[in-house]
Enzyme design. Structure first.
Site, PDB file in Angstrom:
ATOM      1  N   LYS A  42      -6.393  -2.018   1.264  1.00 47.29           N
ATOM      2  CA  LYS A  42      -5.363  -2.435   0.276  1.00 47.29           C
ATOM      3  C   LYS A  42      -3.882  -2.564   0.781  1.00 47.29           C
ATOM      4  O   LYS A  42      -2.884  -2.851   0.682  1.00 47.29           O
ATOM      5  CB  LYS A  42      -4.948  -1.342  -0.913  1.00 47.29           C
ATOM      6  CG  LYS A  42      -5.930  -1.327  -2.134  1.00 47.29           C
ATOM      7  CD  LYS A  42      -5.568  -0.303  -3.581  1.00 47.29           C
ATOM      8  CE  LYS A  42      -5.711   0.226  -3.873  1.00 47.29           C
ATOM      9  NZ  LYS A  42      -6.263   1.012  -5.490  1.00 47.29           N
ATOM     10  N   LYS A  53       3.798   9.281   3.576  1.00 48.39           N
ATOM     11  CA  LYS A  53       1.841   8.519   2.822  1.00 48.39           C
ATOM     12  C   LYS A  53       1.532   6.945   3.806  1.00 48.39           C
ATOM     13  O   LYS A  53      -0.064   7.518   3.811  1.00 48.39           O
ATOM     14  CB  LYS A  53       2.672   8.041   1.360  1.00 48.39           C
ATOM     15  CG  LYS A  53       1.658   7.523   0.748  1.00 48.39           C
ATOM     16  CD  LYS A  53       0.246   8.523   0.538  1.00 48.39           C
ATOM     17  CE  LYS A  53      -0.678   8.732  -0.769  1.00 48.39           C
ATOM     18  NZ  LYS A  53      -1.228   6.872  -0.756  1.00 48.39           N
ATOM     19  N   ARG A  92     -13.228  -2.445   8.774  1.00 43.40           N
ATOM     20  CA  ARG A  92     -13.586  -2.568   7.185  1.00 43.40           C
ATOM     21  C   ARG A  92     -13.376  -4.448   7.513  1.00 43.40           C
ATOM     22  O   ARG A  92     -14.231  -4.817   6.509  1.00 43.40           O
ATOM     23  CB  ARG A  92     -12.429  -2.584   6.435  1.00 43.40           C
ATOM     24  CG  ARG A  92     -12.374  -0.791   6.318  1.00 43.40           C
ATOM     25  CD  ARG A  92     -11.468  -0.191   5.333  1.00 43.40           C
ATOM     26  NE  ARG A  92     -11.546   0.784   4.685  1.00 43.40           N
ATOM     27  CZ  ARG A  92     -10.871   1.426   3.796  1.00 43.40           C
ATOM     28  NH1 ARG A  92      -9.966   1.369   2.984  1.00 43.40           N
ATOM     29  NH2 ARG A  92     -10.549   3.264   3.839  1.00 43.40           N
ATOM     30  N   VAL A 138      -4.085   4.005 -13.968  1.00 38.41           N
ATOM     31  CA  VAL A 138      -4.771   5.498 -14.678  1.00 38.41           C
ATOM     32  C   VAL A 138      -4.270   6.394 -12.987  1.00 38.41           C
ATOM     33  O   VAL A 138      -4.323   7.448 -14.052  1.00 38.41           O
ATOM     34  CB  VAL A 138      -6.314   4.240 -13.260  1.00 38.41           C
ATOM     35  CG1 VAL A 138      -6.708   6.125 -12.469  1.00 38.41           C
ATOM     36  CG2 VAL A 138      -7.555   4.205 -13.597  1.00 38.41           C
ATOM     37  N   VAL A 170       3.976   1.412 -10.499  1.00 37.48           N
ATOM     38  CA  VAL A 170       3.643  -0.015 -10.206  1.00 37.48           C
ATOM     39  C   VAL A 170       3.210  -0.008  -9.351  1.00 37.48           C
ATOM     40  O   VAL A 170       3.134   0.111  -8.375  1.00 37.48           O
ATOM     41  CB  VAL A 170       4.477  -0.903 -11.293  1.00 37.48           C
ATOM     42  CG1 VAL A 170       5.624  -0.010 -12.105  1.00 37.48           C
ATOM     43  CG2 VAL A 170       5.687  -0.946 -10.135  1.00 37.48           C
ATOM     44  N   HIS A 187      -0.625   8.490   6.514  1.00 37.29           N
ATOM     45  CA  HIS A 187      -1.441   9.716   5.995  1.00 37.29           C
ATOM     46  C   HIS A 187      -3.068   8.426   5.156  1.00 37.29           C
ATOM     47  O   HIS A 187      -3.721   8.528   5.522  1.00 37.29           O
ATOM     48  CB  HIS A 187      -0.944  10.213   4.311  1.00 37.29           C
ATOM     49  CG  HIS A 187      -2.176  10.766   3.809  1.00 37.29           C
ATOM     50  ND1 HIS A 187      -2.979   9.755   2.844  1.00 37.29           N
ATOM     51  CD2 HIS A 187      -2.011  12.015   3.216  1.00 37.29           C
ATOM     52  CE1 HIS A 187      -3.672  10.500   1.757  1.00 37.29           C
ATOM     53  NE2 HIS A 187      -3.317  11.864   2.441  1.00 37.29           N
ATOM     54  N   ASN A 188      -1.934   7.573   4.839  1.00 38.42           N
ATOM     55  CA  ASN A 188      -3.725   6.732   5.099  1.00 38.42           C
ATOM     56  C   ASN A 188      -4.174   5.999   5.465  1.00 38.42           C
ATOM     57  O   ASN A 188      -5.611   5.453   5.498  1.00 38.42           O
ATOM     58  CB  ASN A 188      -3.114   4.887   3.712  1.00 38.42           C
ATOM     59  CG  ASN A 188      -2.749   5.971   2.555  1.00 38.42           C
ATOM     60  OD1 ASN A 188      -2.853   6.836   2.235  1.00 38.42           O
ATOM     61  ND2 ASN A 188      -1.931   4.731   1.414  1.00 38.42           N
ATOM     62  N   GLU A 244      -6.804   8.499   7.095  1.00 38.61           N
ATOM     63  CA  GLU A 244      -7.596   8.487   6.181  1.00 38.61           C
ATOM     64  C   GLU A 244      -8.360   7.309   6.371  1.00 38.61           C
ATOM     65  O   GLU A 244      -9.639   7.678   5.837  1.00 38.61           O
ATOM     66  CB  GLU A 244      -7.239   8.301   4.568  1.00 38.61           C
ATOM     67  CG  GLU A 244      -8.444   8.173   3.232  1.00 38.61           C
ATOM     68  CD  GLU A 244      -6.828   7.941   2.166  1.00 38.61           C
ATOM     69  OE1 GLU A 244      -7.917   7.032   1.479  1.00 38.61           O
ATOM     70  OE2 GLU A 244      -6.701   8.252   1.798  1.00 38.61           O
ATOM     71  N   SER A 281      -0.934  11.517  -3.009  1.00 38.28           N
ATOM     72  CA  SER A 281      -1.737  11.057  -2.264  1.00 38.28           C
ATOM     73  C   SER A 281      -3.284  11.989  -3.375  1.00 38.28           C
ATOM     74  O   SER A 281      -2.417  13.126  -4.305  1.00 38.28           O
ATOM     75  CB  SER A 281      -1.996  11.871  -1.236  1.00 38.28           C
ATOM     76  OG  SER A 281      -3.905  11.423  -0.842  1.00 38.28           O
ATOM     77  N   GLY A 282      -4.310  11.816  -3.915  1.00 41.81           N
ATOM     78  CA  GLY A 282      -5.576  12.722  -4.796  1.00 41.81           C
ATOM     79  C   GLY A 282      -6.092  11.910  -5.152  1.00 41.81           C
ATOM     80  O   GLY A 282      -6.663  12.045  -6.090  1.00 41.81           O
TER      81      GLY A 282
END
Length: 622
Positions: free
Chosen positions: A420, A346, A447, A172, A237, A349-350, A353, A291-292
């Protein structure tokens, strides 16, 4: 092929000859940079005097304007010395598709050529100054000028027929990034294995894109050889051991100076290891935070590259081309820092998020006590029109409106949240660095708790439900949400700053917020504002404006927490935001009791308020 080509090298290497030859074969107009020199420059060189950077600036700016103009029409092949990287930056300012060709050769060979030519303002006495000035580019096509003009021209054309960029893995995200590049006019080779559920992915991609600039491969060697040198390959990957396997498989086909880019959510320590390992093989490794989501990858993601700075410089123009643009039109991409810095940012960032998403889930739970989904969506949409505007708030309002038949789709989705791992990585790193990122950790645990669905259902039968149906004060809830989001960002940025100091990364928090201001999942008006505030320092709590806002909104937090307690609604992120703020603004904490306990049972010692801070004491408690 690119329609803007710059043939560069020292005077006498054959730039004009090769430029004219390429022009004839490729049917692209040729222009000679020497024709754009001001009269004063020509007179100076004719006297045997070397030009200064000040002399060259208007010349380079004029050439840049000419290239921009030509790029909108038939293109151009420009013969220009462009000896220094600074000159090449001026030449290519706001132009992302220049193909550079460097004609290299020995001093003695070129000196002989210059001595035999006539009617040229540049003579052999200035050649040494050009070699002294020359900064050999680590990108573009390089050809030895000792070859015949015909051979050089054919070699350049063959190399330009290769793809400028390679993408390994067209799932994707990889597929969306490939389409993004192709849409920007970049020639792209893609690779994917051709087995199992991935069978015919490459074939189907080429059919769907139907773009002459796209080439597809299922054989790794052919894929690598299809790329211009130095090769620029983006690995899309799954993070983990798979990245190491791919690297081991692809390295035998690479050459010194090639660049590998890991665009997955790899752990920053793995990225650091890979940077150092490949450095020994003279291969550049860039750890790229992306990201996005699928839409961002296709239309413009937020990009956080780290690792090899030399490798980043080779691919910067391509990353800038596909990145989202901020409110000033600048790409939401910049070199973050060495080793694993890009993937660390990153990761944080997550983590931010995770907490932002959990806050919105908690708002949804609180408001659902008395309001319909349509009403909640209306509240969120109204908030999204002002300073609270964010991508996550926008999509949450839309989710609340989504129907499936006569049902709200949200009611048909099982309340077990997936993850994840990157959110928990952020919490683990915070523990290692001693930074309280309590909201992110609370979001991760929320979660985890949600996954115990069967247990929750069983236990809920033995607990009395709340009968309270008091209307929520929306103004106070809005202020509490503003408060919690600020604390969330403060904790994340503090973690980044601590890592920067620990690992000597010298990270720029203001620039990181600017990169996050568009294209990414956590983009918001608040982050845009914080980017400006952080230009004055690396701590939001040092801002008078931020502190005044937090003080003002603090009064809304007890109300929201009290409402949640009365209605038996779990709001871990709101609670941790308030608890963190209270703890950070409390002069006298209860930690003196902790120190006394540690000394009592373990003789760990303690500091005293009436002694030097570096002096430790032990008390005989018995």
């Amino acid at each position: 092929m690119n329609n803007l080509i710059v043939v560069m090298g020292v005077s006498g290497c054959g730039k004009s000859t090769i430029g004219n030859s390429l022009s004839q074969k490729m049917k692209i107009p040729f222009i000679d940079a020497d024709d754009f020199h001001p009269k004063a420059n020509i007179e100076k060189m004719s006297r045997g005097e070397a030009l200064t950077d000040k002399d060259r600036l208007p010349w380079l700016q004029a050439l840049n304007a000419e290239l921009k103009s030509r790029g909108k029409s038939d293109g151009a092949i420009l013969a220009c010395s462009a000896l220094k990287e600074e000159y090449r930056r001026i030449l290519s300012d706001n132009i992302t598709t220049i193909q550079w060709v460097f004609l290299e050769g020995s001093f003695d060979l070129i000196k002989k050529r210059i001595e035999t030519r006539s009617n040229h303002f540049m003579d052999a006495t200035l050649l040494q100054s050009q070699f002294d000035t020359l900064e050999i580019p680590n990108y573009g096509i390089k050809v030895n000028c000792e070859k015949s003009p015909e051979d050089i021209t054919n070699e350049i054309i063959r190399e330009m027929q290769k793809s400028a960029f390679g993408i390994f893995g067209i799932g994707v995200m990889g597929k969306s990034l490939a389409l993004n590049m192709l849409d920007k006019g970049v020639s792209v080779s893609v690779y994917n294995r051709n087995e199992g559920v991935e069978k015919e992915m490459v074939e189907n991609f080429l059919k769907e894109t139907d773009n002459n600039n796209a080439a597809g491969f299922t054989e790794l060697k052919d894929f690598v050889q299809s790329l211009q040198t130095p090769r620029k390959i983006l690995l899309m990957v799954k993070a983990g051991n798979v990245v190491d396997v791919v690297i081991d498989n692809i390295v035998p086909f690479l050459e010194e100076g090639d660049i590998l880019i890991d665009g997955g959510n790899s752990h920053y320590k793995d990225t650091e290891r890979r940077v150092n390992s490949l450095k020994n093989k003279q291969i550049h490794f860039v750890g790229l935070g992306v990201s996005g989501g699928e839409e961002g990858a296709l239309k413009g993601p937020s990009l956080m590259p780290g690792g090899s700075e030399e490798g980043y410089n080779c691919v910067a123009s391509y990353l800038n081309l596909i990145a989202a643009k901020d409110e000033n039109g600048n790409p939401c991409c910049n070199y973050i820092g060495p080793n694993g810095a890009g993937h660390f940012v990153k990761m944080v960032h997550n983590g931010i998020e995770y907490a932002d998403m959990q806050l919105l889930a908690e708002l949804y739970a609180l408001l659902s006590v008395t309001k319909s989904y349509e009403e909640i969506s209306g509240i969120f949409s109204k908030w999204n029109e002002g300073e609270l505007s964010s991508y996550l708030l926008e999509i949450t309002a839309k989710i609340l409106q989504e129907k499936e038949g006569n049902s709200n789709l949200l009611d048909l989705i099982l309340d077990k949240a997936g993850n994840k791992g990157t959110g928990s990585w952020s919490s683990v790193s915070a523990l290692e660095l001693g930074v309280p990122t309590t909201m992110k950790t609370a979001a991760v645990y929320a979660r985890y708790t949600s996954s115990f669905k069967e247990t929750r259902v069983k236990l809920s039968k033995d607990v009395r439900s709340s009968e309270i149906n008091d209307e929520m004060n929306i103004d106070l809830l809005e202020r509490a949400y503003d408060f919690a989001r600020t604390i969330n960002l403060q904790q994340g940025l503090q973690l980044i700053q601590s890592a920067s100091e620990e690992y000597n990364w010298n990270l720029n928090l203001s620039e990181i917020c600017r990169i996050w201001s568009s294209g990414c999942i956590i983009k918001s008006e608040k982050i845009k504002a914080f980017s400006e505030i952080l230009k004055a320092g690396n701590n939001l709590f040092e801002s008078k404006e931020i502190l005044e806002s937090l003080h003002e909104n603090e009064t809304a937090m007890p109300y929201v927490i009290d409402y949640a307690l009365k209605t038996r609604i779990s709001i871990p992120c709101f609670y941790e935001a308030y608890n963190y703020w209270v703890a950070m603004t409390t002069e006298q904490s209860s930690a003196n009791m902790i120190q006394a306990q540690r000394d009592f049972f373990g003789a760990h010692k303690f500091q005293r308020v009436d002694a030097e801070q570096d002096k430790m004491f032990h008390h005989n408690w018995s």
